[in-house]
Design an enzyme around this catalytic site. Sequence first.
Site, PDB file in Angstrom:
ATOM      1  N   ASP A  11       0.886  -1.174   0.000  1.00  0.00           N
ATOM      2  CA  ASP A  11       0.000   0.000   0.000  1.00  0.00           C
ATOM      3  C   ASP A  11       0.920   1.218   0.000  1.00  0.00           C
ATOM      4  O   ASP A  11       1.589   1.485   0.991  1.00  0.00           O
ATOM      5  CB  ASP A  11      -0.871  -0.056   1.257  1.00  0.00           C
ATOM      6  CG  ASP A  11      -1.780   1.156   1.409  1.00  0.00           C
ATOM      7  OD1 ASP A  11      -1.613   2.139   0.648  1.00  0.00           O
ATOM      8  OD2 ASP A  11      -2.654   1.120   2.304  1.00  0.00           O
ATOM      9  N   ASP A  52      -6.558  -0.481  -1.591  1.00  0.00           N
ATOM     10  CA  ASP A  52      -5.434   0.462  -1.600  1.00  0.00           C
ATOM     11  C   ASP A  52      -4.089  -0.226  -1.801  1.00  0.00           C
ATOM     12  O   ASP A  52      -3.040   0.373  -1.575  1.00  0.00           O
ATOM     13  CB  ASP A  52      -5.432   1.299  -0.307  1.00  0.00           C
ATOM     14  CG  ASP A  52      -5.430   0.449   0.953  1.00  0.00           C
ATOM     15  OD1 ASP A  52      -5.283  -0.778   0.851  1.00  0.00           O
ATOM     16  OD2 ASP A  52      -5.572   1.022   2.048  1.00  0.00           O
ATOM     17  N   ASP A  53      -4.116  -1.491  -2.223  1.00  0.00           N
ATOM     18  CA  ASP A  53      -2.863  -2.226  -2.402  1.00  0.00           C
ATOM     19  C   ASP A  53      -2.480  -2.373  -3.858  1.00  0.00           C
ATOM     20  O   ASP A  53      -3.273  -2.842  -4.673  1.00  0.00           O
ATOM     21  CB  ASP A  53      -2.983  -3.616  -1.765  1.00  0.00           C
ATOM     22  CG  ASP A  53      -3.047  -3.508  -0.263  1.00  0.00           C
ATOM     23  OD1 ASP A  53      -1.990  -3.322   0.340  1.00  0.00           O
ATOM     24  OD2 ASP A  53      -4.170  -3.542   0.291  1.00  0.00           O
ATOM     25  N   ASN A 104      16.444  -7.964   0.026  1.00  0.00           N
ATOM     26  CA  ASN A 104      15.289  -8.848   0.130  1.00  0.00           C
ATOM     27  C   ASN A 104      14.176  -8.060   0.811  1.00  0.00           C
ATOM     28  O   ASN A 104      14.423  -7.359   1.788  1.00  0.00           O
ATOM     29  CB  ASN A 104      15.689 -10.067   0.974  1.00  0.00           C
ATOM     30  CG  ASN A 104      14.617 -11.140   0.988  1.00  0.00           C
ATOM     31  OD1 ASN A 104      13.437 -10.854   1.135  1.00  0.00           O
ATOM     32  ND2 ASN A 104      15.040 -12.371   0.825  1.00  0.00           N
ATOM     33  N   LYS A 132      -8.002  -5.362   3.418  1.00  0.00           N
ATOM     34  CA  LYS A 132      -8.670  -5.209   4.714  1.00  0.00           C
ATOM     35  C   LYS A 132      -8.784  -6.519   5.483  1.00  0.00           C
ATOM     36  O   LYS A 132      -9.778  -6.796   6.147  1.00  0.00           O
ATOM     37  CB  LYS A 132     -10.065  -4.581   4.540  1.00  0.00           C
ATOM     38  CG  LYS A 132     -10.048  -3.225   3.831  1.00  0.00           C
ATOM     39  CD  LYS A 132      -9.329  -2.134   4.598  1.00  0.00           C
ATOM     40  CE  LYS A 132      -9.349  -0.817   3.838  1.00  0.00           C
ATOM     41  NZ  LYS A 132      -8.134  -0.599   3.017  1.00  0.00           N
ATOM     42  N   TYR A 228       1.128   0.271  15.088  1.00  0.00           N
ATOM     43  CA  TYR A 228       0.104   0.061  14.068  1.00  0.00           C
ATOM     44  C   TYR A 228       0.492   0.698  12.737  1.00  0.00           C
ATOM     45  O   TYR A 228       0.811   1.871  12.683  1.00  0.00           O
ATOM     46  CB  TYR A 228      -1.245   0.655  14.484  1.00  0.00           C
ATOM     47  CG  TYR A 228      -2.230   0.560  13.354  1.00  0.00           C
ATOM     48  CD1 TYR A 228      -2.814  -0.656  13.035  1.00  0.00           C
ATOM     49  CD2 TYR A 228      -2.527   1.665  12.571  1.00  0.00           C
ATOM     50  CE1 TYR A 228      -3.671  -0.771  11.971  1.00  0.00           C
ATOM     51  CE2 TYR A 228      -3.385   1.560  11.496  1.00  0.00           C
ATOM     52  CZ  TYR A 228      -3.964   0.339  11.201  1.00  0.00           C
ATOM     53  OH  TYR A 228      -4.800   0.230  10.125  1.00  0.00           O
ATOM     54  N   LYS A 231      -3.210  -3.335   8.265  1.00  0.00           N
ATOM     55  CA  LYS A 231      -3.222  -4.800   8.168  1.00  0.00           C
ATOM     56  C   LYS A 231      -2.329  -5.249   7.024  1.00  0.00           C
ATOM     57  O   LYS A 231      -2.051  -4.498   6.098  1.00  0.00           O
ATOM     58  CB  LYS A 231      -4.653  -5.264   7.894  1.00  0.00           C
ATOM     59  CG  LYS A 231      -5.483  -5.355   9.161  1.00  0.00           C
ATOM     60  CD  LYS A 231      -5.399  -6.730   9.802  1.00  0.00           C
ATOM     61  CE  LYS A 231      -6.192  -6.767  11.092  1.00  0.00           C
ATOM     62  NZ  LYS A 231      -5.468  -7.371  12.188  1.00  0.00           N
ATOM     63  N   GLN A 241      -4.988 -28.080 -11.224  1.00  0.00           N
ATOM     64  CA  GLN A 241      -5.187 -29.200 -12.171  1.00  0.00           C
ATOM     65  C   GLN A 241      -4.080 -30.258 -12.116  1.00  0.00           C
ATOM     66  O   GLN A 241      -2.989 -29.996 -11.627  1.00  0.00           O
ATOM     67  CB  GLN A 241      -5.293 -28.671 -13.627  1.00  0.00           C
ATOM     68  CG  GLN A 241      -6.310 -27.589 -13.833  1.00  0.00           C
ATOM     69  CD  GLN A 241      -7.755 -28.042 -13.920  1.00  0.00           C
ATOM     70  OE1 GLN A 241      -8.657 -27.289 -13.652  1.00  0.00           O
ATOM     71  NE2 GLN A 241      -7.968 -29.284 -14.299  1.00  0.00           N
ATOM     72  N   ASP A 286     -15.371   0.827   5.366  1.00  0.00           N
ATOM     73  CA  ASP A 286     -14.017   0.536   4.843  1.00  0.00           C
ATOM     74  C   ASP A 286     -13.865  -0.915   4.405  1.00  0.00           C
ATOM     75  O   ASP A 286     -12.804  -1.530   4.563  1.00  0.00           O
ATOM     76  CB  ASP A 286     -12.927   0.871   5.876  1.00  0.00           C
ATOM     77  CG  ASP A 286     -12.526   2.342   5.863  1.00  0.00           C
ATOM     78  OD1 ASP A 286     -13.138   3.126   5.100  1.00  0.00           O
ATOM     79  OD2 ASP A 286     -11.614   2.702   6.620  1.00  0.00           O
TER      80      ASP A 286
END
Length: 364
Positions: A11, A52-53, A104, A132, A228, A231, A241, A286
């Site tokens: 994001d 938003d990604d 990386n 989300k 935070y 997420k 297959q 959201d």
Amino acid sequence: MRVTLSVIKADVGGWVGHSHSHPEILELARKALEDAKDKKKILDYYVTACGDDLELIMTHKKGDANKEIHGIAWDIFLEGTARAKQLKLYGAGQDILKTAFSGNLKGMGPGVAEMTFEERLSEPVIIFMADKTEPGAWSIPLYKMFADPFSNPGLVIDPDMHQGFKFTVHDIVEKKEVIFSCPEEMYDMLALIGTVGRYEIKEVRRKVGNDIAAVTSTDRLNLIAGRYVGKDDPVMIVRAQKGLPDVGEVLEPFATPYFVAGWNRGSHNGPFMPVSEKDAHMSRFDGPPRVMAMGFQLAEGMLGLPADMFDDPGFDKARMECNQMADFIRRNGPFQPHRLEPSEMEYTTLSEILKKLKTRFKKA
Ligand code: F6R
Ligand code: MG
Ligand code: MG
């Protein structure tokens, strides 16, 4: 030929809050990957967005965790962040947690799912991308695809699948992994993966030949950043297959919607809605959390045209059910089980409130 399929996402800024991705950022990513393809750094690419990604899908011959490939994605995320800042997109650079690229992308913010395999005579793959929610959202469908005969009858009637699969489960808190052989160890595995925020399925392999069948992104942004940061909207690659679940068996788990953690403020359980690429953007509260599925038929490492697997009336009922589930669980407002338990909440005022009330609490 041996080919690596890399799905790398971040994001870098939301267009209108955390709801969409800005078309200009997608265009910038396409140009950069077209350039990488011209310079023969990658074989092929597809750029899309889920909410938003920004999702970068690449094929190449350089193997997993390759410095050059991760570097290409990193540069796109930095360039995207710079443009997102000019456009004042919301949360510009949200998933870009580190400033210097060390070779990386692991632990740097973006999510990565990659697999390297010998391209079969015909190679159908499905790439799932979600917004989300968190990587634990893949545990129910992976279990149903590779271990549940009521969802995947091939486990019972296809001689090439009958022996079952091996699941690698990550403990994302203690950073350990354990491999379960199913069906023999199904119940042990379920005891762990039922705790979705902690034990996540990283990959699934065939028992015979150890061929890779599915891989997920399992990063935890808040554990990386220590605060935070949103997420870890996850991605997953599944091959289909010929001794693996067929395309229908891969998609079937999403026809019976279930609840996942995430949604508004990353702090609520909500239904996981399967949608087409054009509907992969967030609105109500959201969300609700969404998953899209793009199918590719690899040809000498080329992705070719994508097929939008959930763009199908066959999933209309699941979408309708998701809306009903959303109504039901929204009734709980700020109460559990709509609101997540305290340790899983991305937003909380609890410790401040408890501090404020400290002197007022009396022995009861
Ligand atoms: C959840 C998500 C959004 C935001 C919410 C509040 O993963 O991205 O639901 O958490 O919109 O965002 P801020 O705090 O940025 O206003
Ligand atoms: Mg965002
Ligand atoms: Mg997101």
